[in-house]
Design a protein around this motif. Structure first.
Motif, PDB file in Angstrom:
ATOM      1  N   ILE A   1       9.635  -9.934   8.497  1.00 10.99           N
ATOM      2  CA  ILE A   1      10.585 -10.763   9.239  1.00 10.99           C
ATOM      3  C   ILE A   1      11.557  -9.952  10.075  1.00 10.99           C
ATOM      4  CG2 ILE A   1      12.453 -12.439   9.004  1.00 10.99           C
ATOM      5  CD1 ILE A   1      11.048 -13.547   6.567  1.00 10.99           C
ATOM      6  N   ALA A   2      12.157  -8.911   9.508  1.00  9.66           N
ATOM      7  CA  ALA A   2      13.248  -8.210  10.191  1.00  9.66           C
ATOM      8  C   ALA A   2      12.792  -7.590  11.502  1.00  9.66           C
ATOM      9  CB  ALA A   2      13.828  -7.133   9.275  1.00  9.66           C
ATOM     10  N   TYR A   3      11.675  -6.878  11.471  1.00  3.23           N
ATOM     11  CA  TYR A   3      11.213  -6.235  12.698  1.00  3.23           C
ATOM     12  C   TYR A   3      10.857  -7.272  13.758  1.00  3.23           C
ATOM     13  CZ  TYR A   3      10.933  -1.872  10.037  1.00  3.23           C
ATOM     14  OH  TYR A   3      11.227  -0.754   9.283  1.00  3.23           O
TER      15      TYR A   3
ATOM     16  N   LEU B   1       0.809  -1.219   0.000  1.00  6.03           N
ATOM     17  CA  LEU B   1       0.000   0.000   0.000  1.00  6.03           C
ATOM     18  C   LEU B   1       0.842   1.270   0.000  1.00  6.03           C
ATOM     19  CD1 LEU B   1      -2.686  -1.021   2.671  1.00  6.03           C
ATOM     20  CD2 LEU B   1      -2.822  -1.270   0.175  1.00  6.03           C
ATOM     21  N   PHE B   2       2.141   1.133   0.288  1.00  7.35           N
ATOM     22  CA  PHE B   2       2.977   2.315   0.463  1.00  7.35           C
ATOM     23  C   PHE B   2       4.149   2.299  -0.512  1.00  7.35           C
ATOM     24  CE2 PHE B   2       1.312   1.177   4.747  1.00  7.35           C
ATOM     25  CZ  PHE B   2       0.416   2.229   4.881  1.00  7.35           C
ATOM     26  N   ASN B   3       4.527   3.479  -0.969  1.00 13.41           N
ATOM     27  CA  ASN B   3       5.643   3.614  -1.904  1.00 13.41           C
ATOM     28  C   ASN B   3       6.995   3.674  -1.208  1.00 13.41           C
ATOM     29  OD1 ASN B   3       3.920   3.715  -4.160  1.00 13.41           O
ATOM     30  ND2 ASN B   3       3.558   5.911  -3.843  1.00 13.41           N
ATOM     31  N   THR B   4       6.995   3.997   0.072  1.00 12.07           N
ATOM     32  CA  THR B   4       8.240   4.056   0.836  1.00 12.07           C
ATOM     33  C   THR B   4       8.102   3.205   2.089  1.00 12.07           C
ATOM     34  OG1 THR B   4       7.675   5.932   2.282  1.00 12.07           O
ATOM     35  CG2 THR B   4       8.501   6.452   0.059  1.00 12.07           C
ATOM     36  N   HIS B   5       9.213   3.022   2.779  1.00 12.83           N
ATOM     37  CA  HIS B   5       9.209   2.206   3.993  1.00 12.83           C
ATOM     38  C   HIS B   5       8.779   2.988   5.225  1.00 12.83           C
ATOM     39  CE1 HIS B   5      12.984   4.383   4.550  1.00 12.83           C
ATOM     40  NE2 HIS B   5      12.992   3.980   5.800  1.00 12.83           N
ATOM     41  N   PHE B   6       8.651   4.305   5.121  1.00 11.75           N
ATOM     42  CA  PHE B   6       8.431   5.121   6.309  1.00 11.75           C
ATOM     43  C   PHE B   6       7.129   4.814   7.050  1.00 11.75           C
ATOM     44  CE2 PHE B   6      11.484   7.881   3.998  1.00 11.75           C
ATOM     45  CZ  PHE B   6      12.472   7.903   4.978  1.00 11.75           C
ATOM     46  N   PRO B   7       5.997   4.578   6.367  1.00 10.27           N
ATOM     47  CA  PRO B   7       4.786   4.249   7.131  1.00 10.27           C
ATOM     48  C   PRO B   7       4.926   2.983   7.974  1.00 10.27           C
ATOM     49  CG  PRO B   7       4.207   4.926   4.908  1.00 10.27           C
ATOM     50  CD  PRO B   7       5.694   4.761   4.924  1.00 10.27           C
ATOM     51  N   ILE B   8       5.487   1.930   7.387  1.00  9.88           N
ATOM     52  CA  ILE B   8       5.665   0.686   8.142  1.00  9.88           C
ATOM     53  C   ILE B   8       6.644   0.920   9.286  1.00  9.88           C
ATOM     54  CG2 ILE B   8       6.494  -1.698   8.029  1.00  9.88           C
ATOM     55  CD1 ILE B   8       3.868  -1.320   6.594  1.00  9.88           C
ATOM     56  N   HIS B   9       7.672   1.704   9.026  1.00 11.86           N
ATOM     57  CA  HIS B   9       8.730   1.913  10.016  1.00 11.86           C
ATOM     58  C   HIS B   9       8.274   2.784  11.183  1.00 11.86           C
ATOM     59  CE1 HIS B   9      12.840   2.247  11.482  1.00 11.86           C
ATOM     60  NE2 HIS B   9      12.693   3.559  11.570  1.00 11.86           N
ATOM     61  N   SER B  10       7.372   3.714  10.950  1.00 12.53           N
ATOM     62  CA  SER B  10       7.129   4.749  11.956  1.00 12.53           C
ATOM     63  C   SER B  10       5.721   4.805  12.535  1.00 12.53           C
ATOM     64  CB  SER B  10       7.454   6.128  11.367  1.00 12.53           C
ATOM     65  OG  SER B  10       6.624   6.413  10.251  1.00 12.53           O
ATOM     66  N   LEU B  11       4.758   4.110  11.961  1.00 14.80           N
ATOM     67  CA  LEU B  11       3.404   4.176  12.494  1.00 14.80           C
ATOM     68  C   LEU B  11       3.212   3.157  13.613  1.00 14.80           C
ATOM     69  CD1 LEU B  11       1.262   4.678   9.263  1.00 14.80           C
ATOM     70  CD2 LEU B  11       1.980   6.397  10.945  1.00 14.80           C
ATOM     71  N   THR B  12       2.565   3.584  14.668  1.00 16.83           N
ATOM     72  CA  THR B  12       2.415   2.755  15.863  1.00 16.83           C
ATOM     73  C   THR B  12       1.710   1.436  15.560  1.00 16.83           C
ATOM     74  OG1 THR B  12       2.256   4.789  17.162  1.00 16.83           O
ATOM     75  CG2 THR B  12       1.555   2.762  18.230  1.00 16.83           C
TER      76      THR B  12
ATOM     77  N   SER C   1      20.658  -9.986   5.862  1.00 15.94           N
ATOM     78  CA  SER C   1      21.069  -8.646   5.445  1.00 15.94           C
ATOM     79  C   SER C   1      21.917  -8.634   4.177  1.00 15.94           C
ATOM     80  CB  SER C   1      21.836  -7.952   6.579  1.00 15.94           C
ATOM     81  OG  SER C   1      20.990  -7.713   7.681  1.00 15.94           O
ATOM     82  N   VAL C   2      22.396  -9.788   3.742  1.00 16.68           N
ATOM     83  CA  VAL C   2      23.188  -9.825   2.512  1.00 16.68           C
ATOM     84  C   VAL C   2      22.305  -9.626   1.282  1.00 16.68           C
ATOM     85  CG1 VAL C   2      24.882 -11.358   3.587  1.00 16.68           C
ATOM     86  CG2 VAL C   2      23.019 -12.347   2.253  1.00 16.68           C
ATOM     87  N   PHE C   3      20.984  -9.802   1.450  1.00 13.35           N
ATOM     88  CA  PHE C   3      20.078  -9.638   0.316  1.00 13.35           C
ATOM     89  C   PHE C   3      19.650  -8.177   0.201  1.00 13.35           C
ATOM     90  CE2 PHE C   3      19.391 -14.008   1.826  1.00 13.35           C
ATOM     91  CZ  PHE C   3      19.715 -14.709   0.660  1.00 13.35           C
ATOM     92  N   PRO C   4      19.724  -7.591  -0.991  1.00 14.91           N
ATOM     93  CA  PRO C   4      19.330  -6.182  -1.173  1.00 14.91           C
ATOM     94  C   PRO C   4      17.894  -5.899  -0.752  1.00 14.91           C
ATOM     95  CG  PRO C   4      20.509  -6.983  -3.100  1.00 14.91           C
ATOM     96  CD  PRO C   4      20.260  -8.183  -2.232  1.00 14.91           C
ATOM     97  N   SER C   5      17.030  -6.903  -0.877  1.00 15.71           N
ATOM     98  CA  SER C   5      15.632  -6.692  -0.505  1.00 15.71           C
ATOM     99  C   SER C   5      15.431  -6.687   1.006  1.00 15.71           C
ATOM    100  CB  SER C   5      14.744  -7.775  -1.129  1.00 15.71           C
ATOM    101  OG  SER C   5      15.133  -9.062  -0.682  1.00 15.71           O
ATOM    102  N   PHE C   6      16.464  -7.092   1.740  1.00 17.38           N
ATOM    103  CA  PHE C   6      16.354  -7.139   3.197  1.00 17.38           C
ATOM    104  C   PHE C   6      16.956  -5.874   3.791  1.00 17.38           C
ATOM    105  CE2 PHE C   6      16.812  -8.897   7.502  1.00 17.38           C
ATOM    106  CZ  PHE C   6      15.616  -9.579   7.615  1.00 17.38           C
ATOM    107  N   ARG C   7      16.381  -4.742   3.404  1.00 16.82           N
ATOM    108  CA  ARG C   7      16.760  -3.424   3.910  1.00 16.82           C
ATOM    109  C   ARG C   7      15.481  -2.673   4.221  1.00 16.82           C
ATOM    110  NH1 ARG C   7      20.877  -5.760   3.000  1.00 16.82           N
ATOM    111  NH2 ARG C   7      22.845  -5.018   2.073  1.00 16.82           N
ATOM    112  N   ALA C   8      15.535  -1.821   5.224  1.00 17.65           N
ATOM    113  CA  ALA C   8      14.346  -1.035   5.551  1.00 17.65           C
ATOM    114  C   ALA C   8      13.906  -0.209   4.358  1.00 17.65           C
ATOM    115  CB  ALA C   8      14.630  -0.131   6.746  1.00 17.65           C
TER     116      ALA C   8
END
Length: 375
Positions: free
Chosen positions: A241-243, A167-178, A224-231
């Motif tokens: 998985i990461a969080y 639903l989001f174009n960036t990682h910020f909503p997943i990273h920062s919303l309670t 973390s070696v996979f490029p897709s495994f970044r925030a």
């Protein structure tokens, strides 16, 4: 009743991780904020449970909790906003309400943070929203029900993150919303409820905590070696998985540390410099990114920027604590050296914190004095 010295040391580790992540871009050190969340969930839940129990003898619940929260959080927060307004010339016209109503994580999620120095406030928004909701649940639910609620949040959160990622174009909503980060706070809350109901719970689960951390951290590093495994990749893999691995690993650290009494880990975490840094970590967190930005205008070596910014932020934090925050809290700063003093073993084997050693059960019983925010 005494402070839990290891918690101060963990706060220091958390703020050092956050600072290193912003100063050097070290992978996985974003987990420093998650460590703050886990600690906050643990400490605040312990406080609320004790306030709830005190109502039977005429104690207050809502006024005691929120008055202490306001005195601890608001003075430094308001002062920071004033300082940032002058230094960075913030235009408040279209953003003031996010910061007045304790929702600074929302402009970050929406990509509307116009001053980078205010970016770290997102985690304060998560904690404040937790403070508004969780006390109602603690008041209304039994301890057994609270454990089930906490476990439910831990289980459901990664599913919500996975479903919401497209639903989001960036990682910020997943990273920062309670809504998506509640499992970090729920993990700390679960530990507080479980250990508060059973004083031997920490001791019994310490081996499991050690093994869980030994699994979670290598998995994080390996993925973390996979490029897709970044925030920043905003991938379902990372968000689901990461969080959650971070939550499991940091919750395990907390359980292990709470049961630490006579080992090298306890000695390290209770050294006076670490405990003092943990004490001033709130103000350090507020200012560190702004100081990094300002120092970067005049210094161009990354190491020099980090060293200078760290020193300046320490000075600001010390000044704020002793001259502004502690007096408002009614805490005598002259007592601080005694509270954090280390005592040397004449045998030359170790330093340890002033005060008697305590069992894990006694540690759990002292949680109520930790009423300091963890961001």
């Amino acid at each position: 009743m005494q402070r839990i010295p290891q918690i101060d040391g963990l706060r220091a580790i958390a703020i050092l991780m956050v600072f290193a992540a912003h100063a050097f871009g070290i992978p996985l050190f974003w987990m420093g904020v998650d460590l703050f969340f886990v600690l906050s969930g643990y400490l605040i839940t312990g406080i609320l449970l004790r306030l709830k129990d005190s109502r039977a003898t005429g104690g207050s619940y809502w006024s005691s909790f929120y008055s202490r929260r306001a005195r601890r959080i608001l003075p430094a927060y308001v002062l920071f906003l004033v300082v940032v307004s002058f230094v960075f010339r913030v235009h408040w016209g279209n953003i003031w309400y996010w910061y007045v109503f304790f929702a600074p994580n929302i402009p970050l999620a929406l990509g509307k943070v116009t001053v980078a120095a205010m970016g770290p406030l997102w985690s304060l928004g998560v904690e404040e929203q937790f403070y508004f909701v969780w006390p109602w649940l603690v008041s209304a639910c039994s301890r057994l029900m609270l454990r089930r609620v906490a476990v439910g949040i831990i289980v459901v959160s990664p599913l919500l993150r996975a479903v919401a990622t497209p639903l989001f174009n960036t990682h910020f909503p997943i990273h920062s919303l309670t809504l998506f980060r509640a499992d970090t706070l729920a993990m700390g809350a679960f530990i507080a409820v479980a250990s508060g109901s059973d004083p031997q719970w920490i001791g019994r689960h310490r081996p499991l905590a050690r093994n869980s951390f030994a699994v979670a951290l290598p998995l994080l590093v390996a993925f973390s070696v996979f490029p897709s495994f970044r925030a920043g990749a905003n991938s379902v893999l990372f968000n689901a998985i990461a969080y959650s691995l971070s939550v499991a690993g940091l919750g395990s650290i907390l359980v292990y540390v709470l049961g630490s009494q006579e080992d090298l880990l306890h000695t390290f975490l209770t050294t006076r410099p670490l405990r003092y840094l943990g004490l001033i970590s709130y103000t350090f967190y507020l200012y560190h990114e702004g100081v990094l930005l300002q120092v970067g205008l005049y210094v161009h070596s990354r190491i020099a920027i980090a060293l200078a910014a760290f020193f300046v932020t320490i000075l600001i934090s010390v000044f704020s604590w002793h001259c502004f925050e502690a007096p408002i809290l009614g805490r005598g700063t002259r007592k601080l050296p005694l509270d954090l003093r280390s005592k040397f073993d004449p045998s030359g084997r170790r330093w340890w914190s002033r005060g008697p050693r305590r069992s894990p059960a006694a540690i759990v019983a002292s949680t109520a004095l930790h009423q300091q925010p963890l961001n």
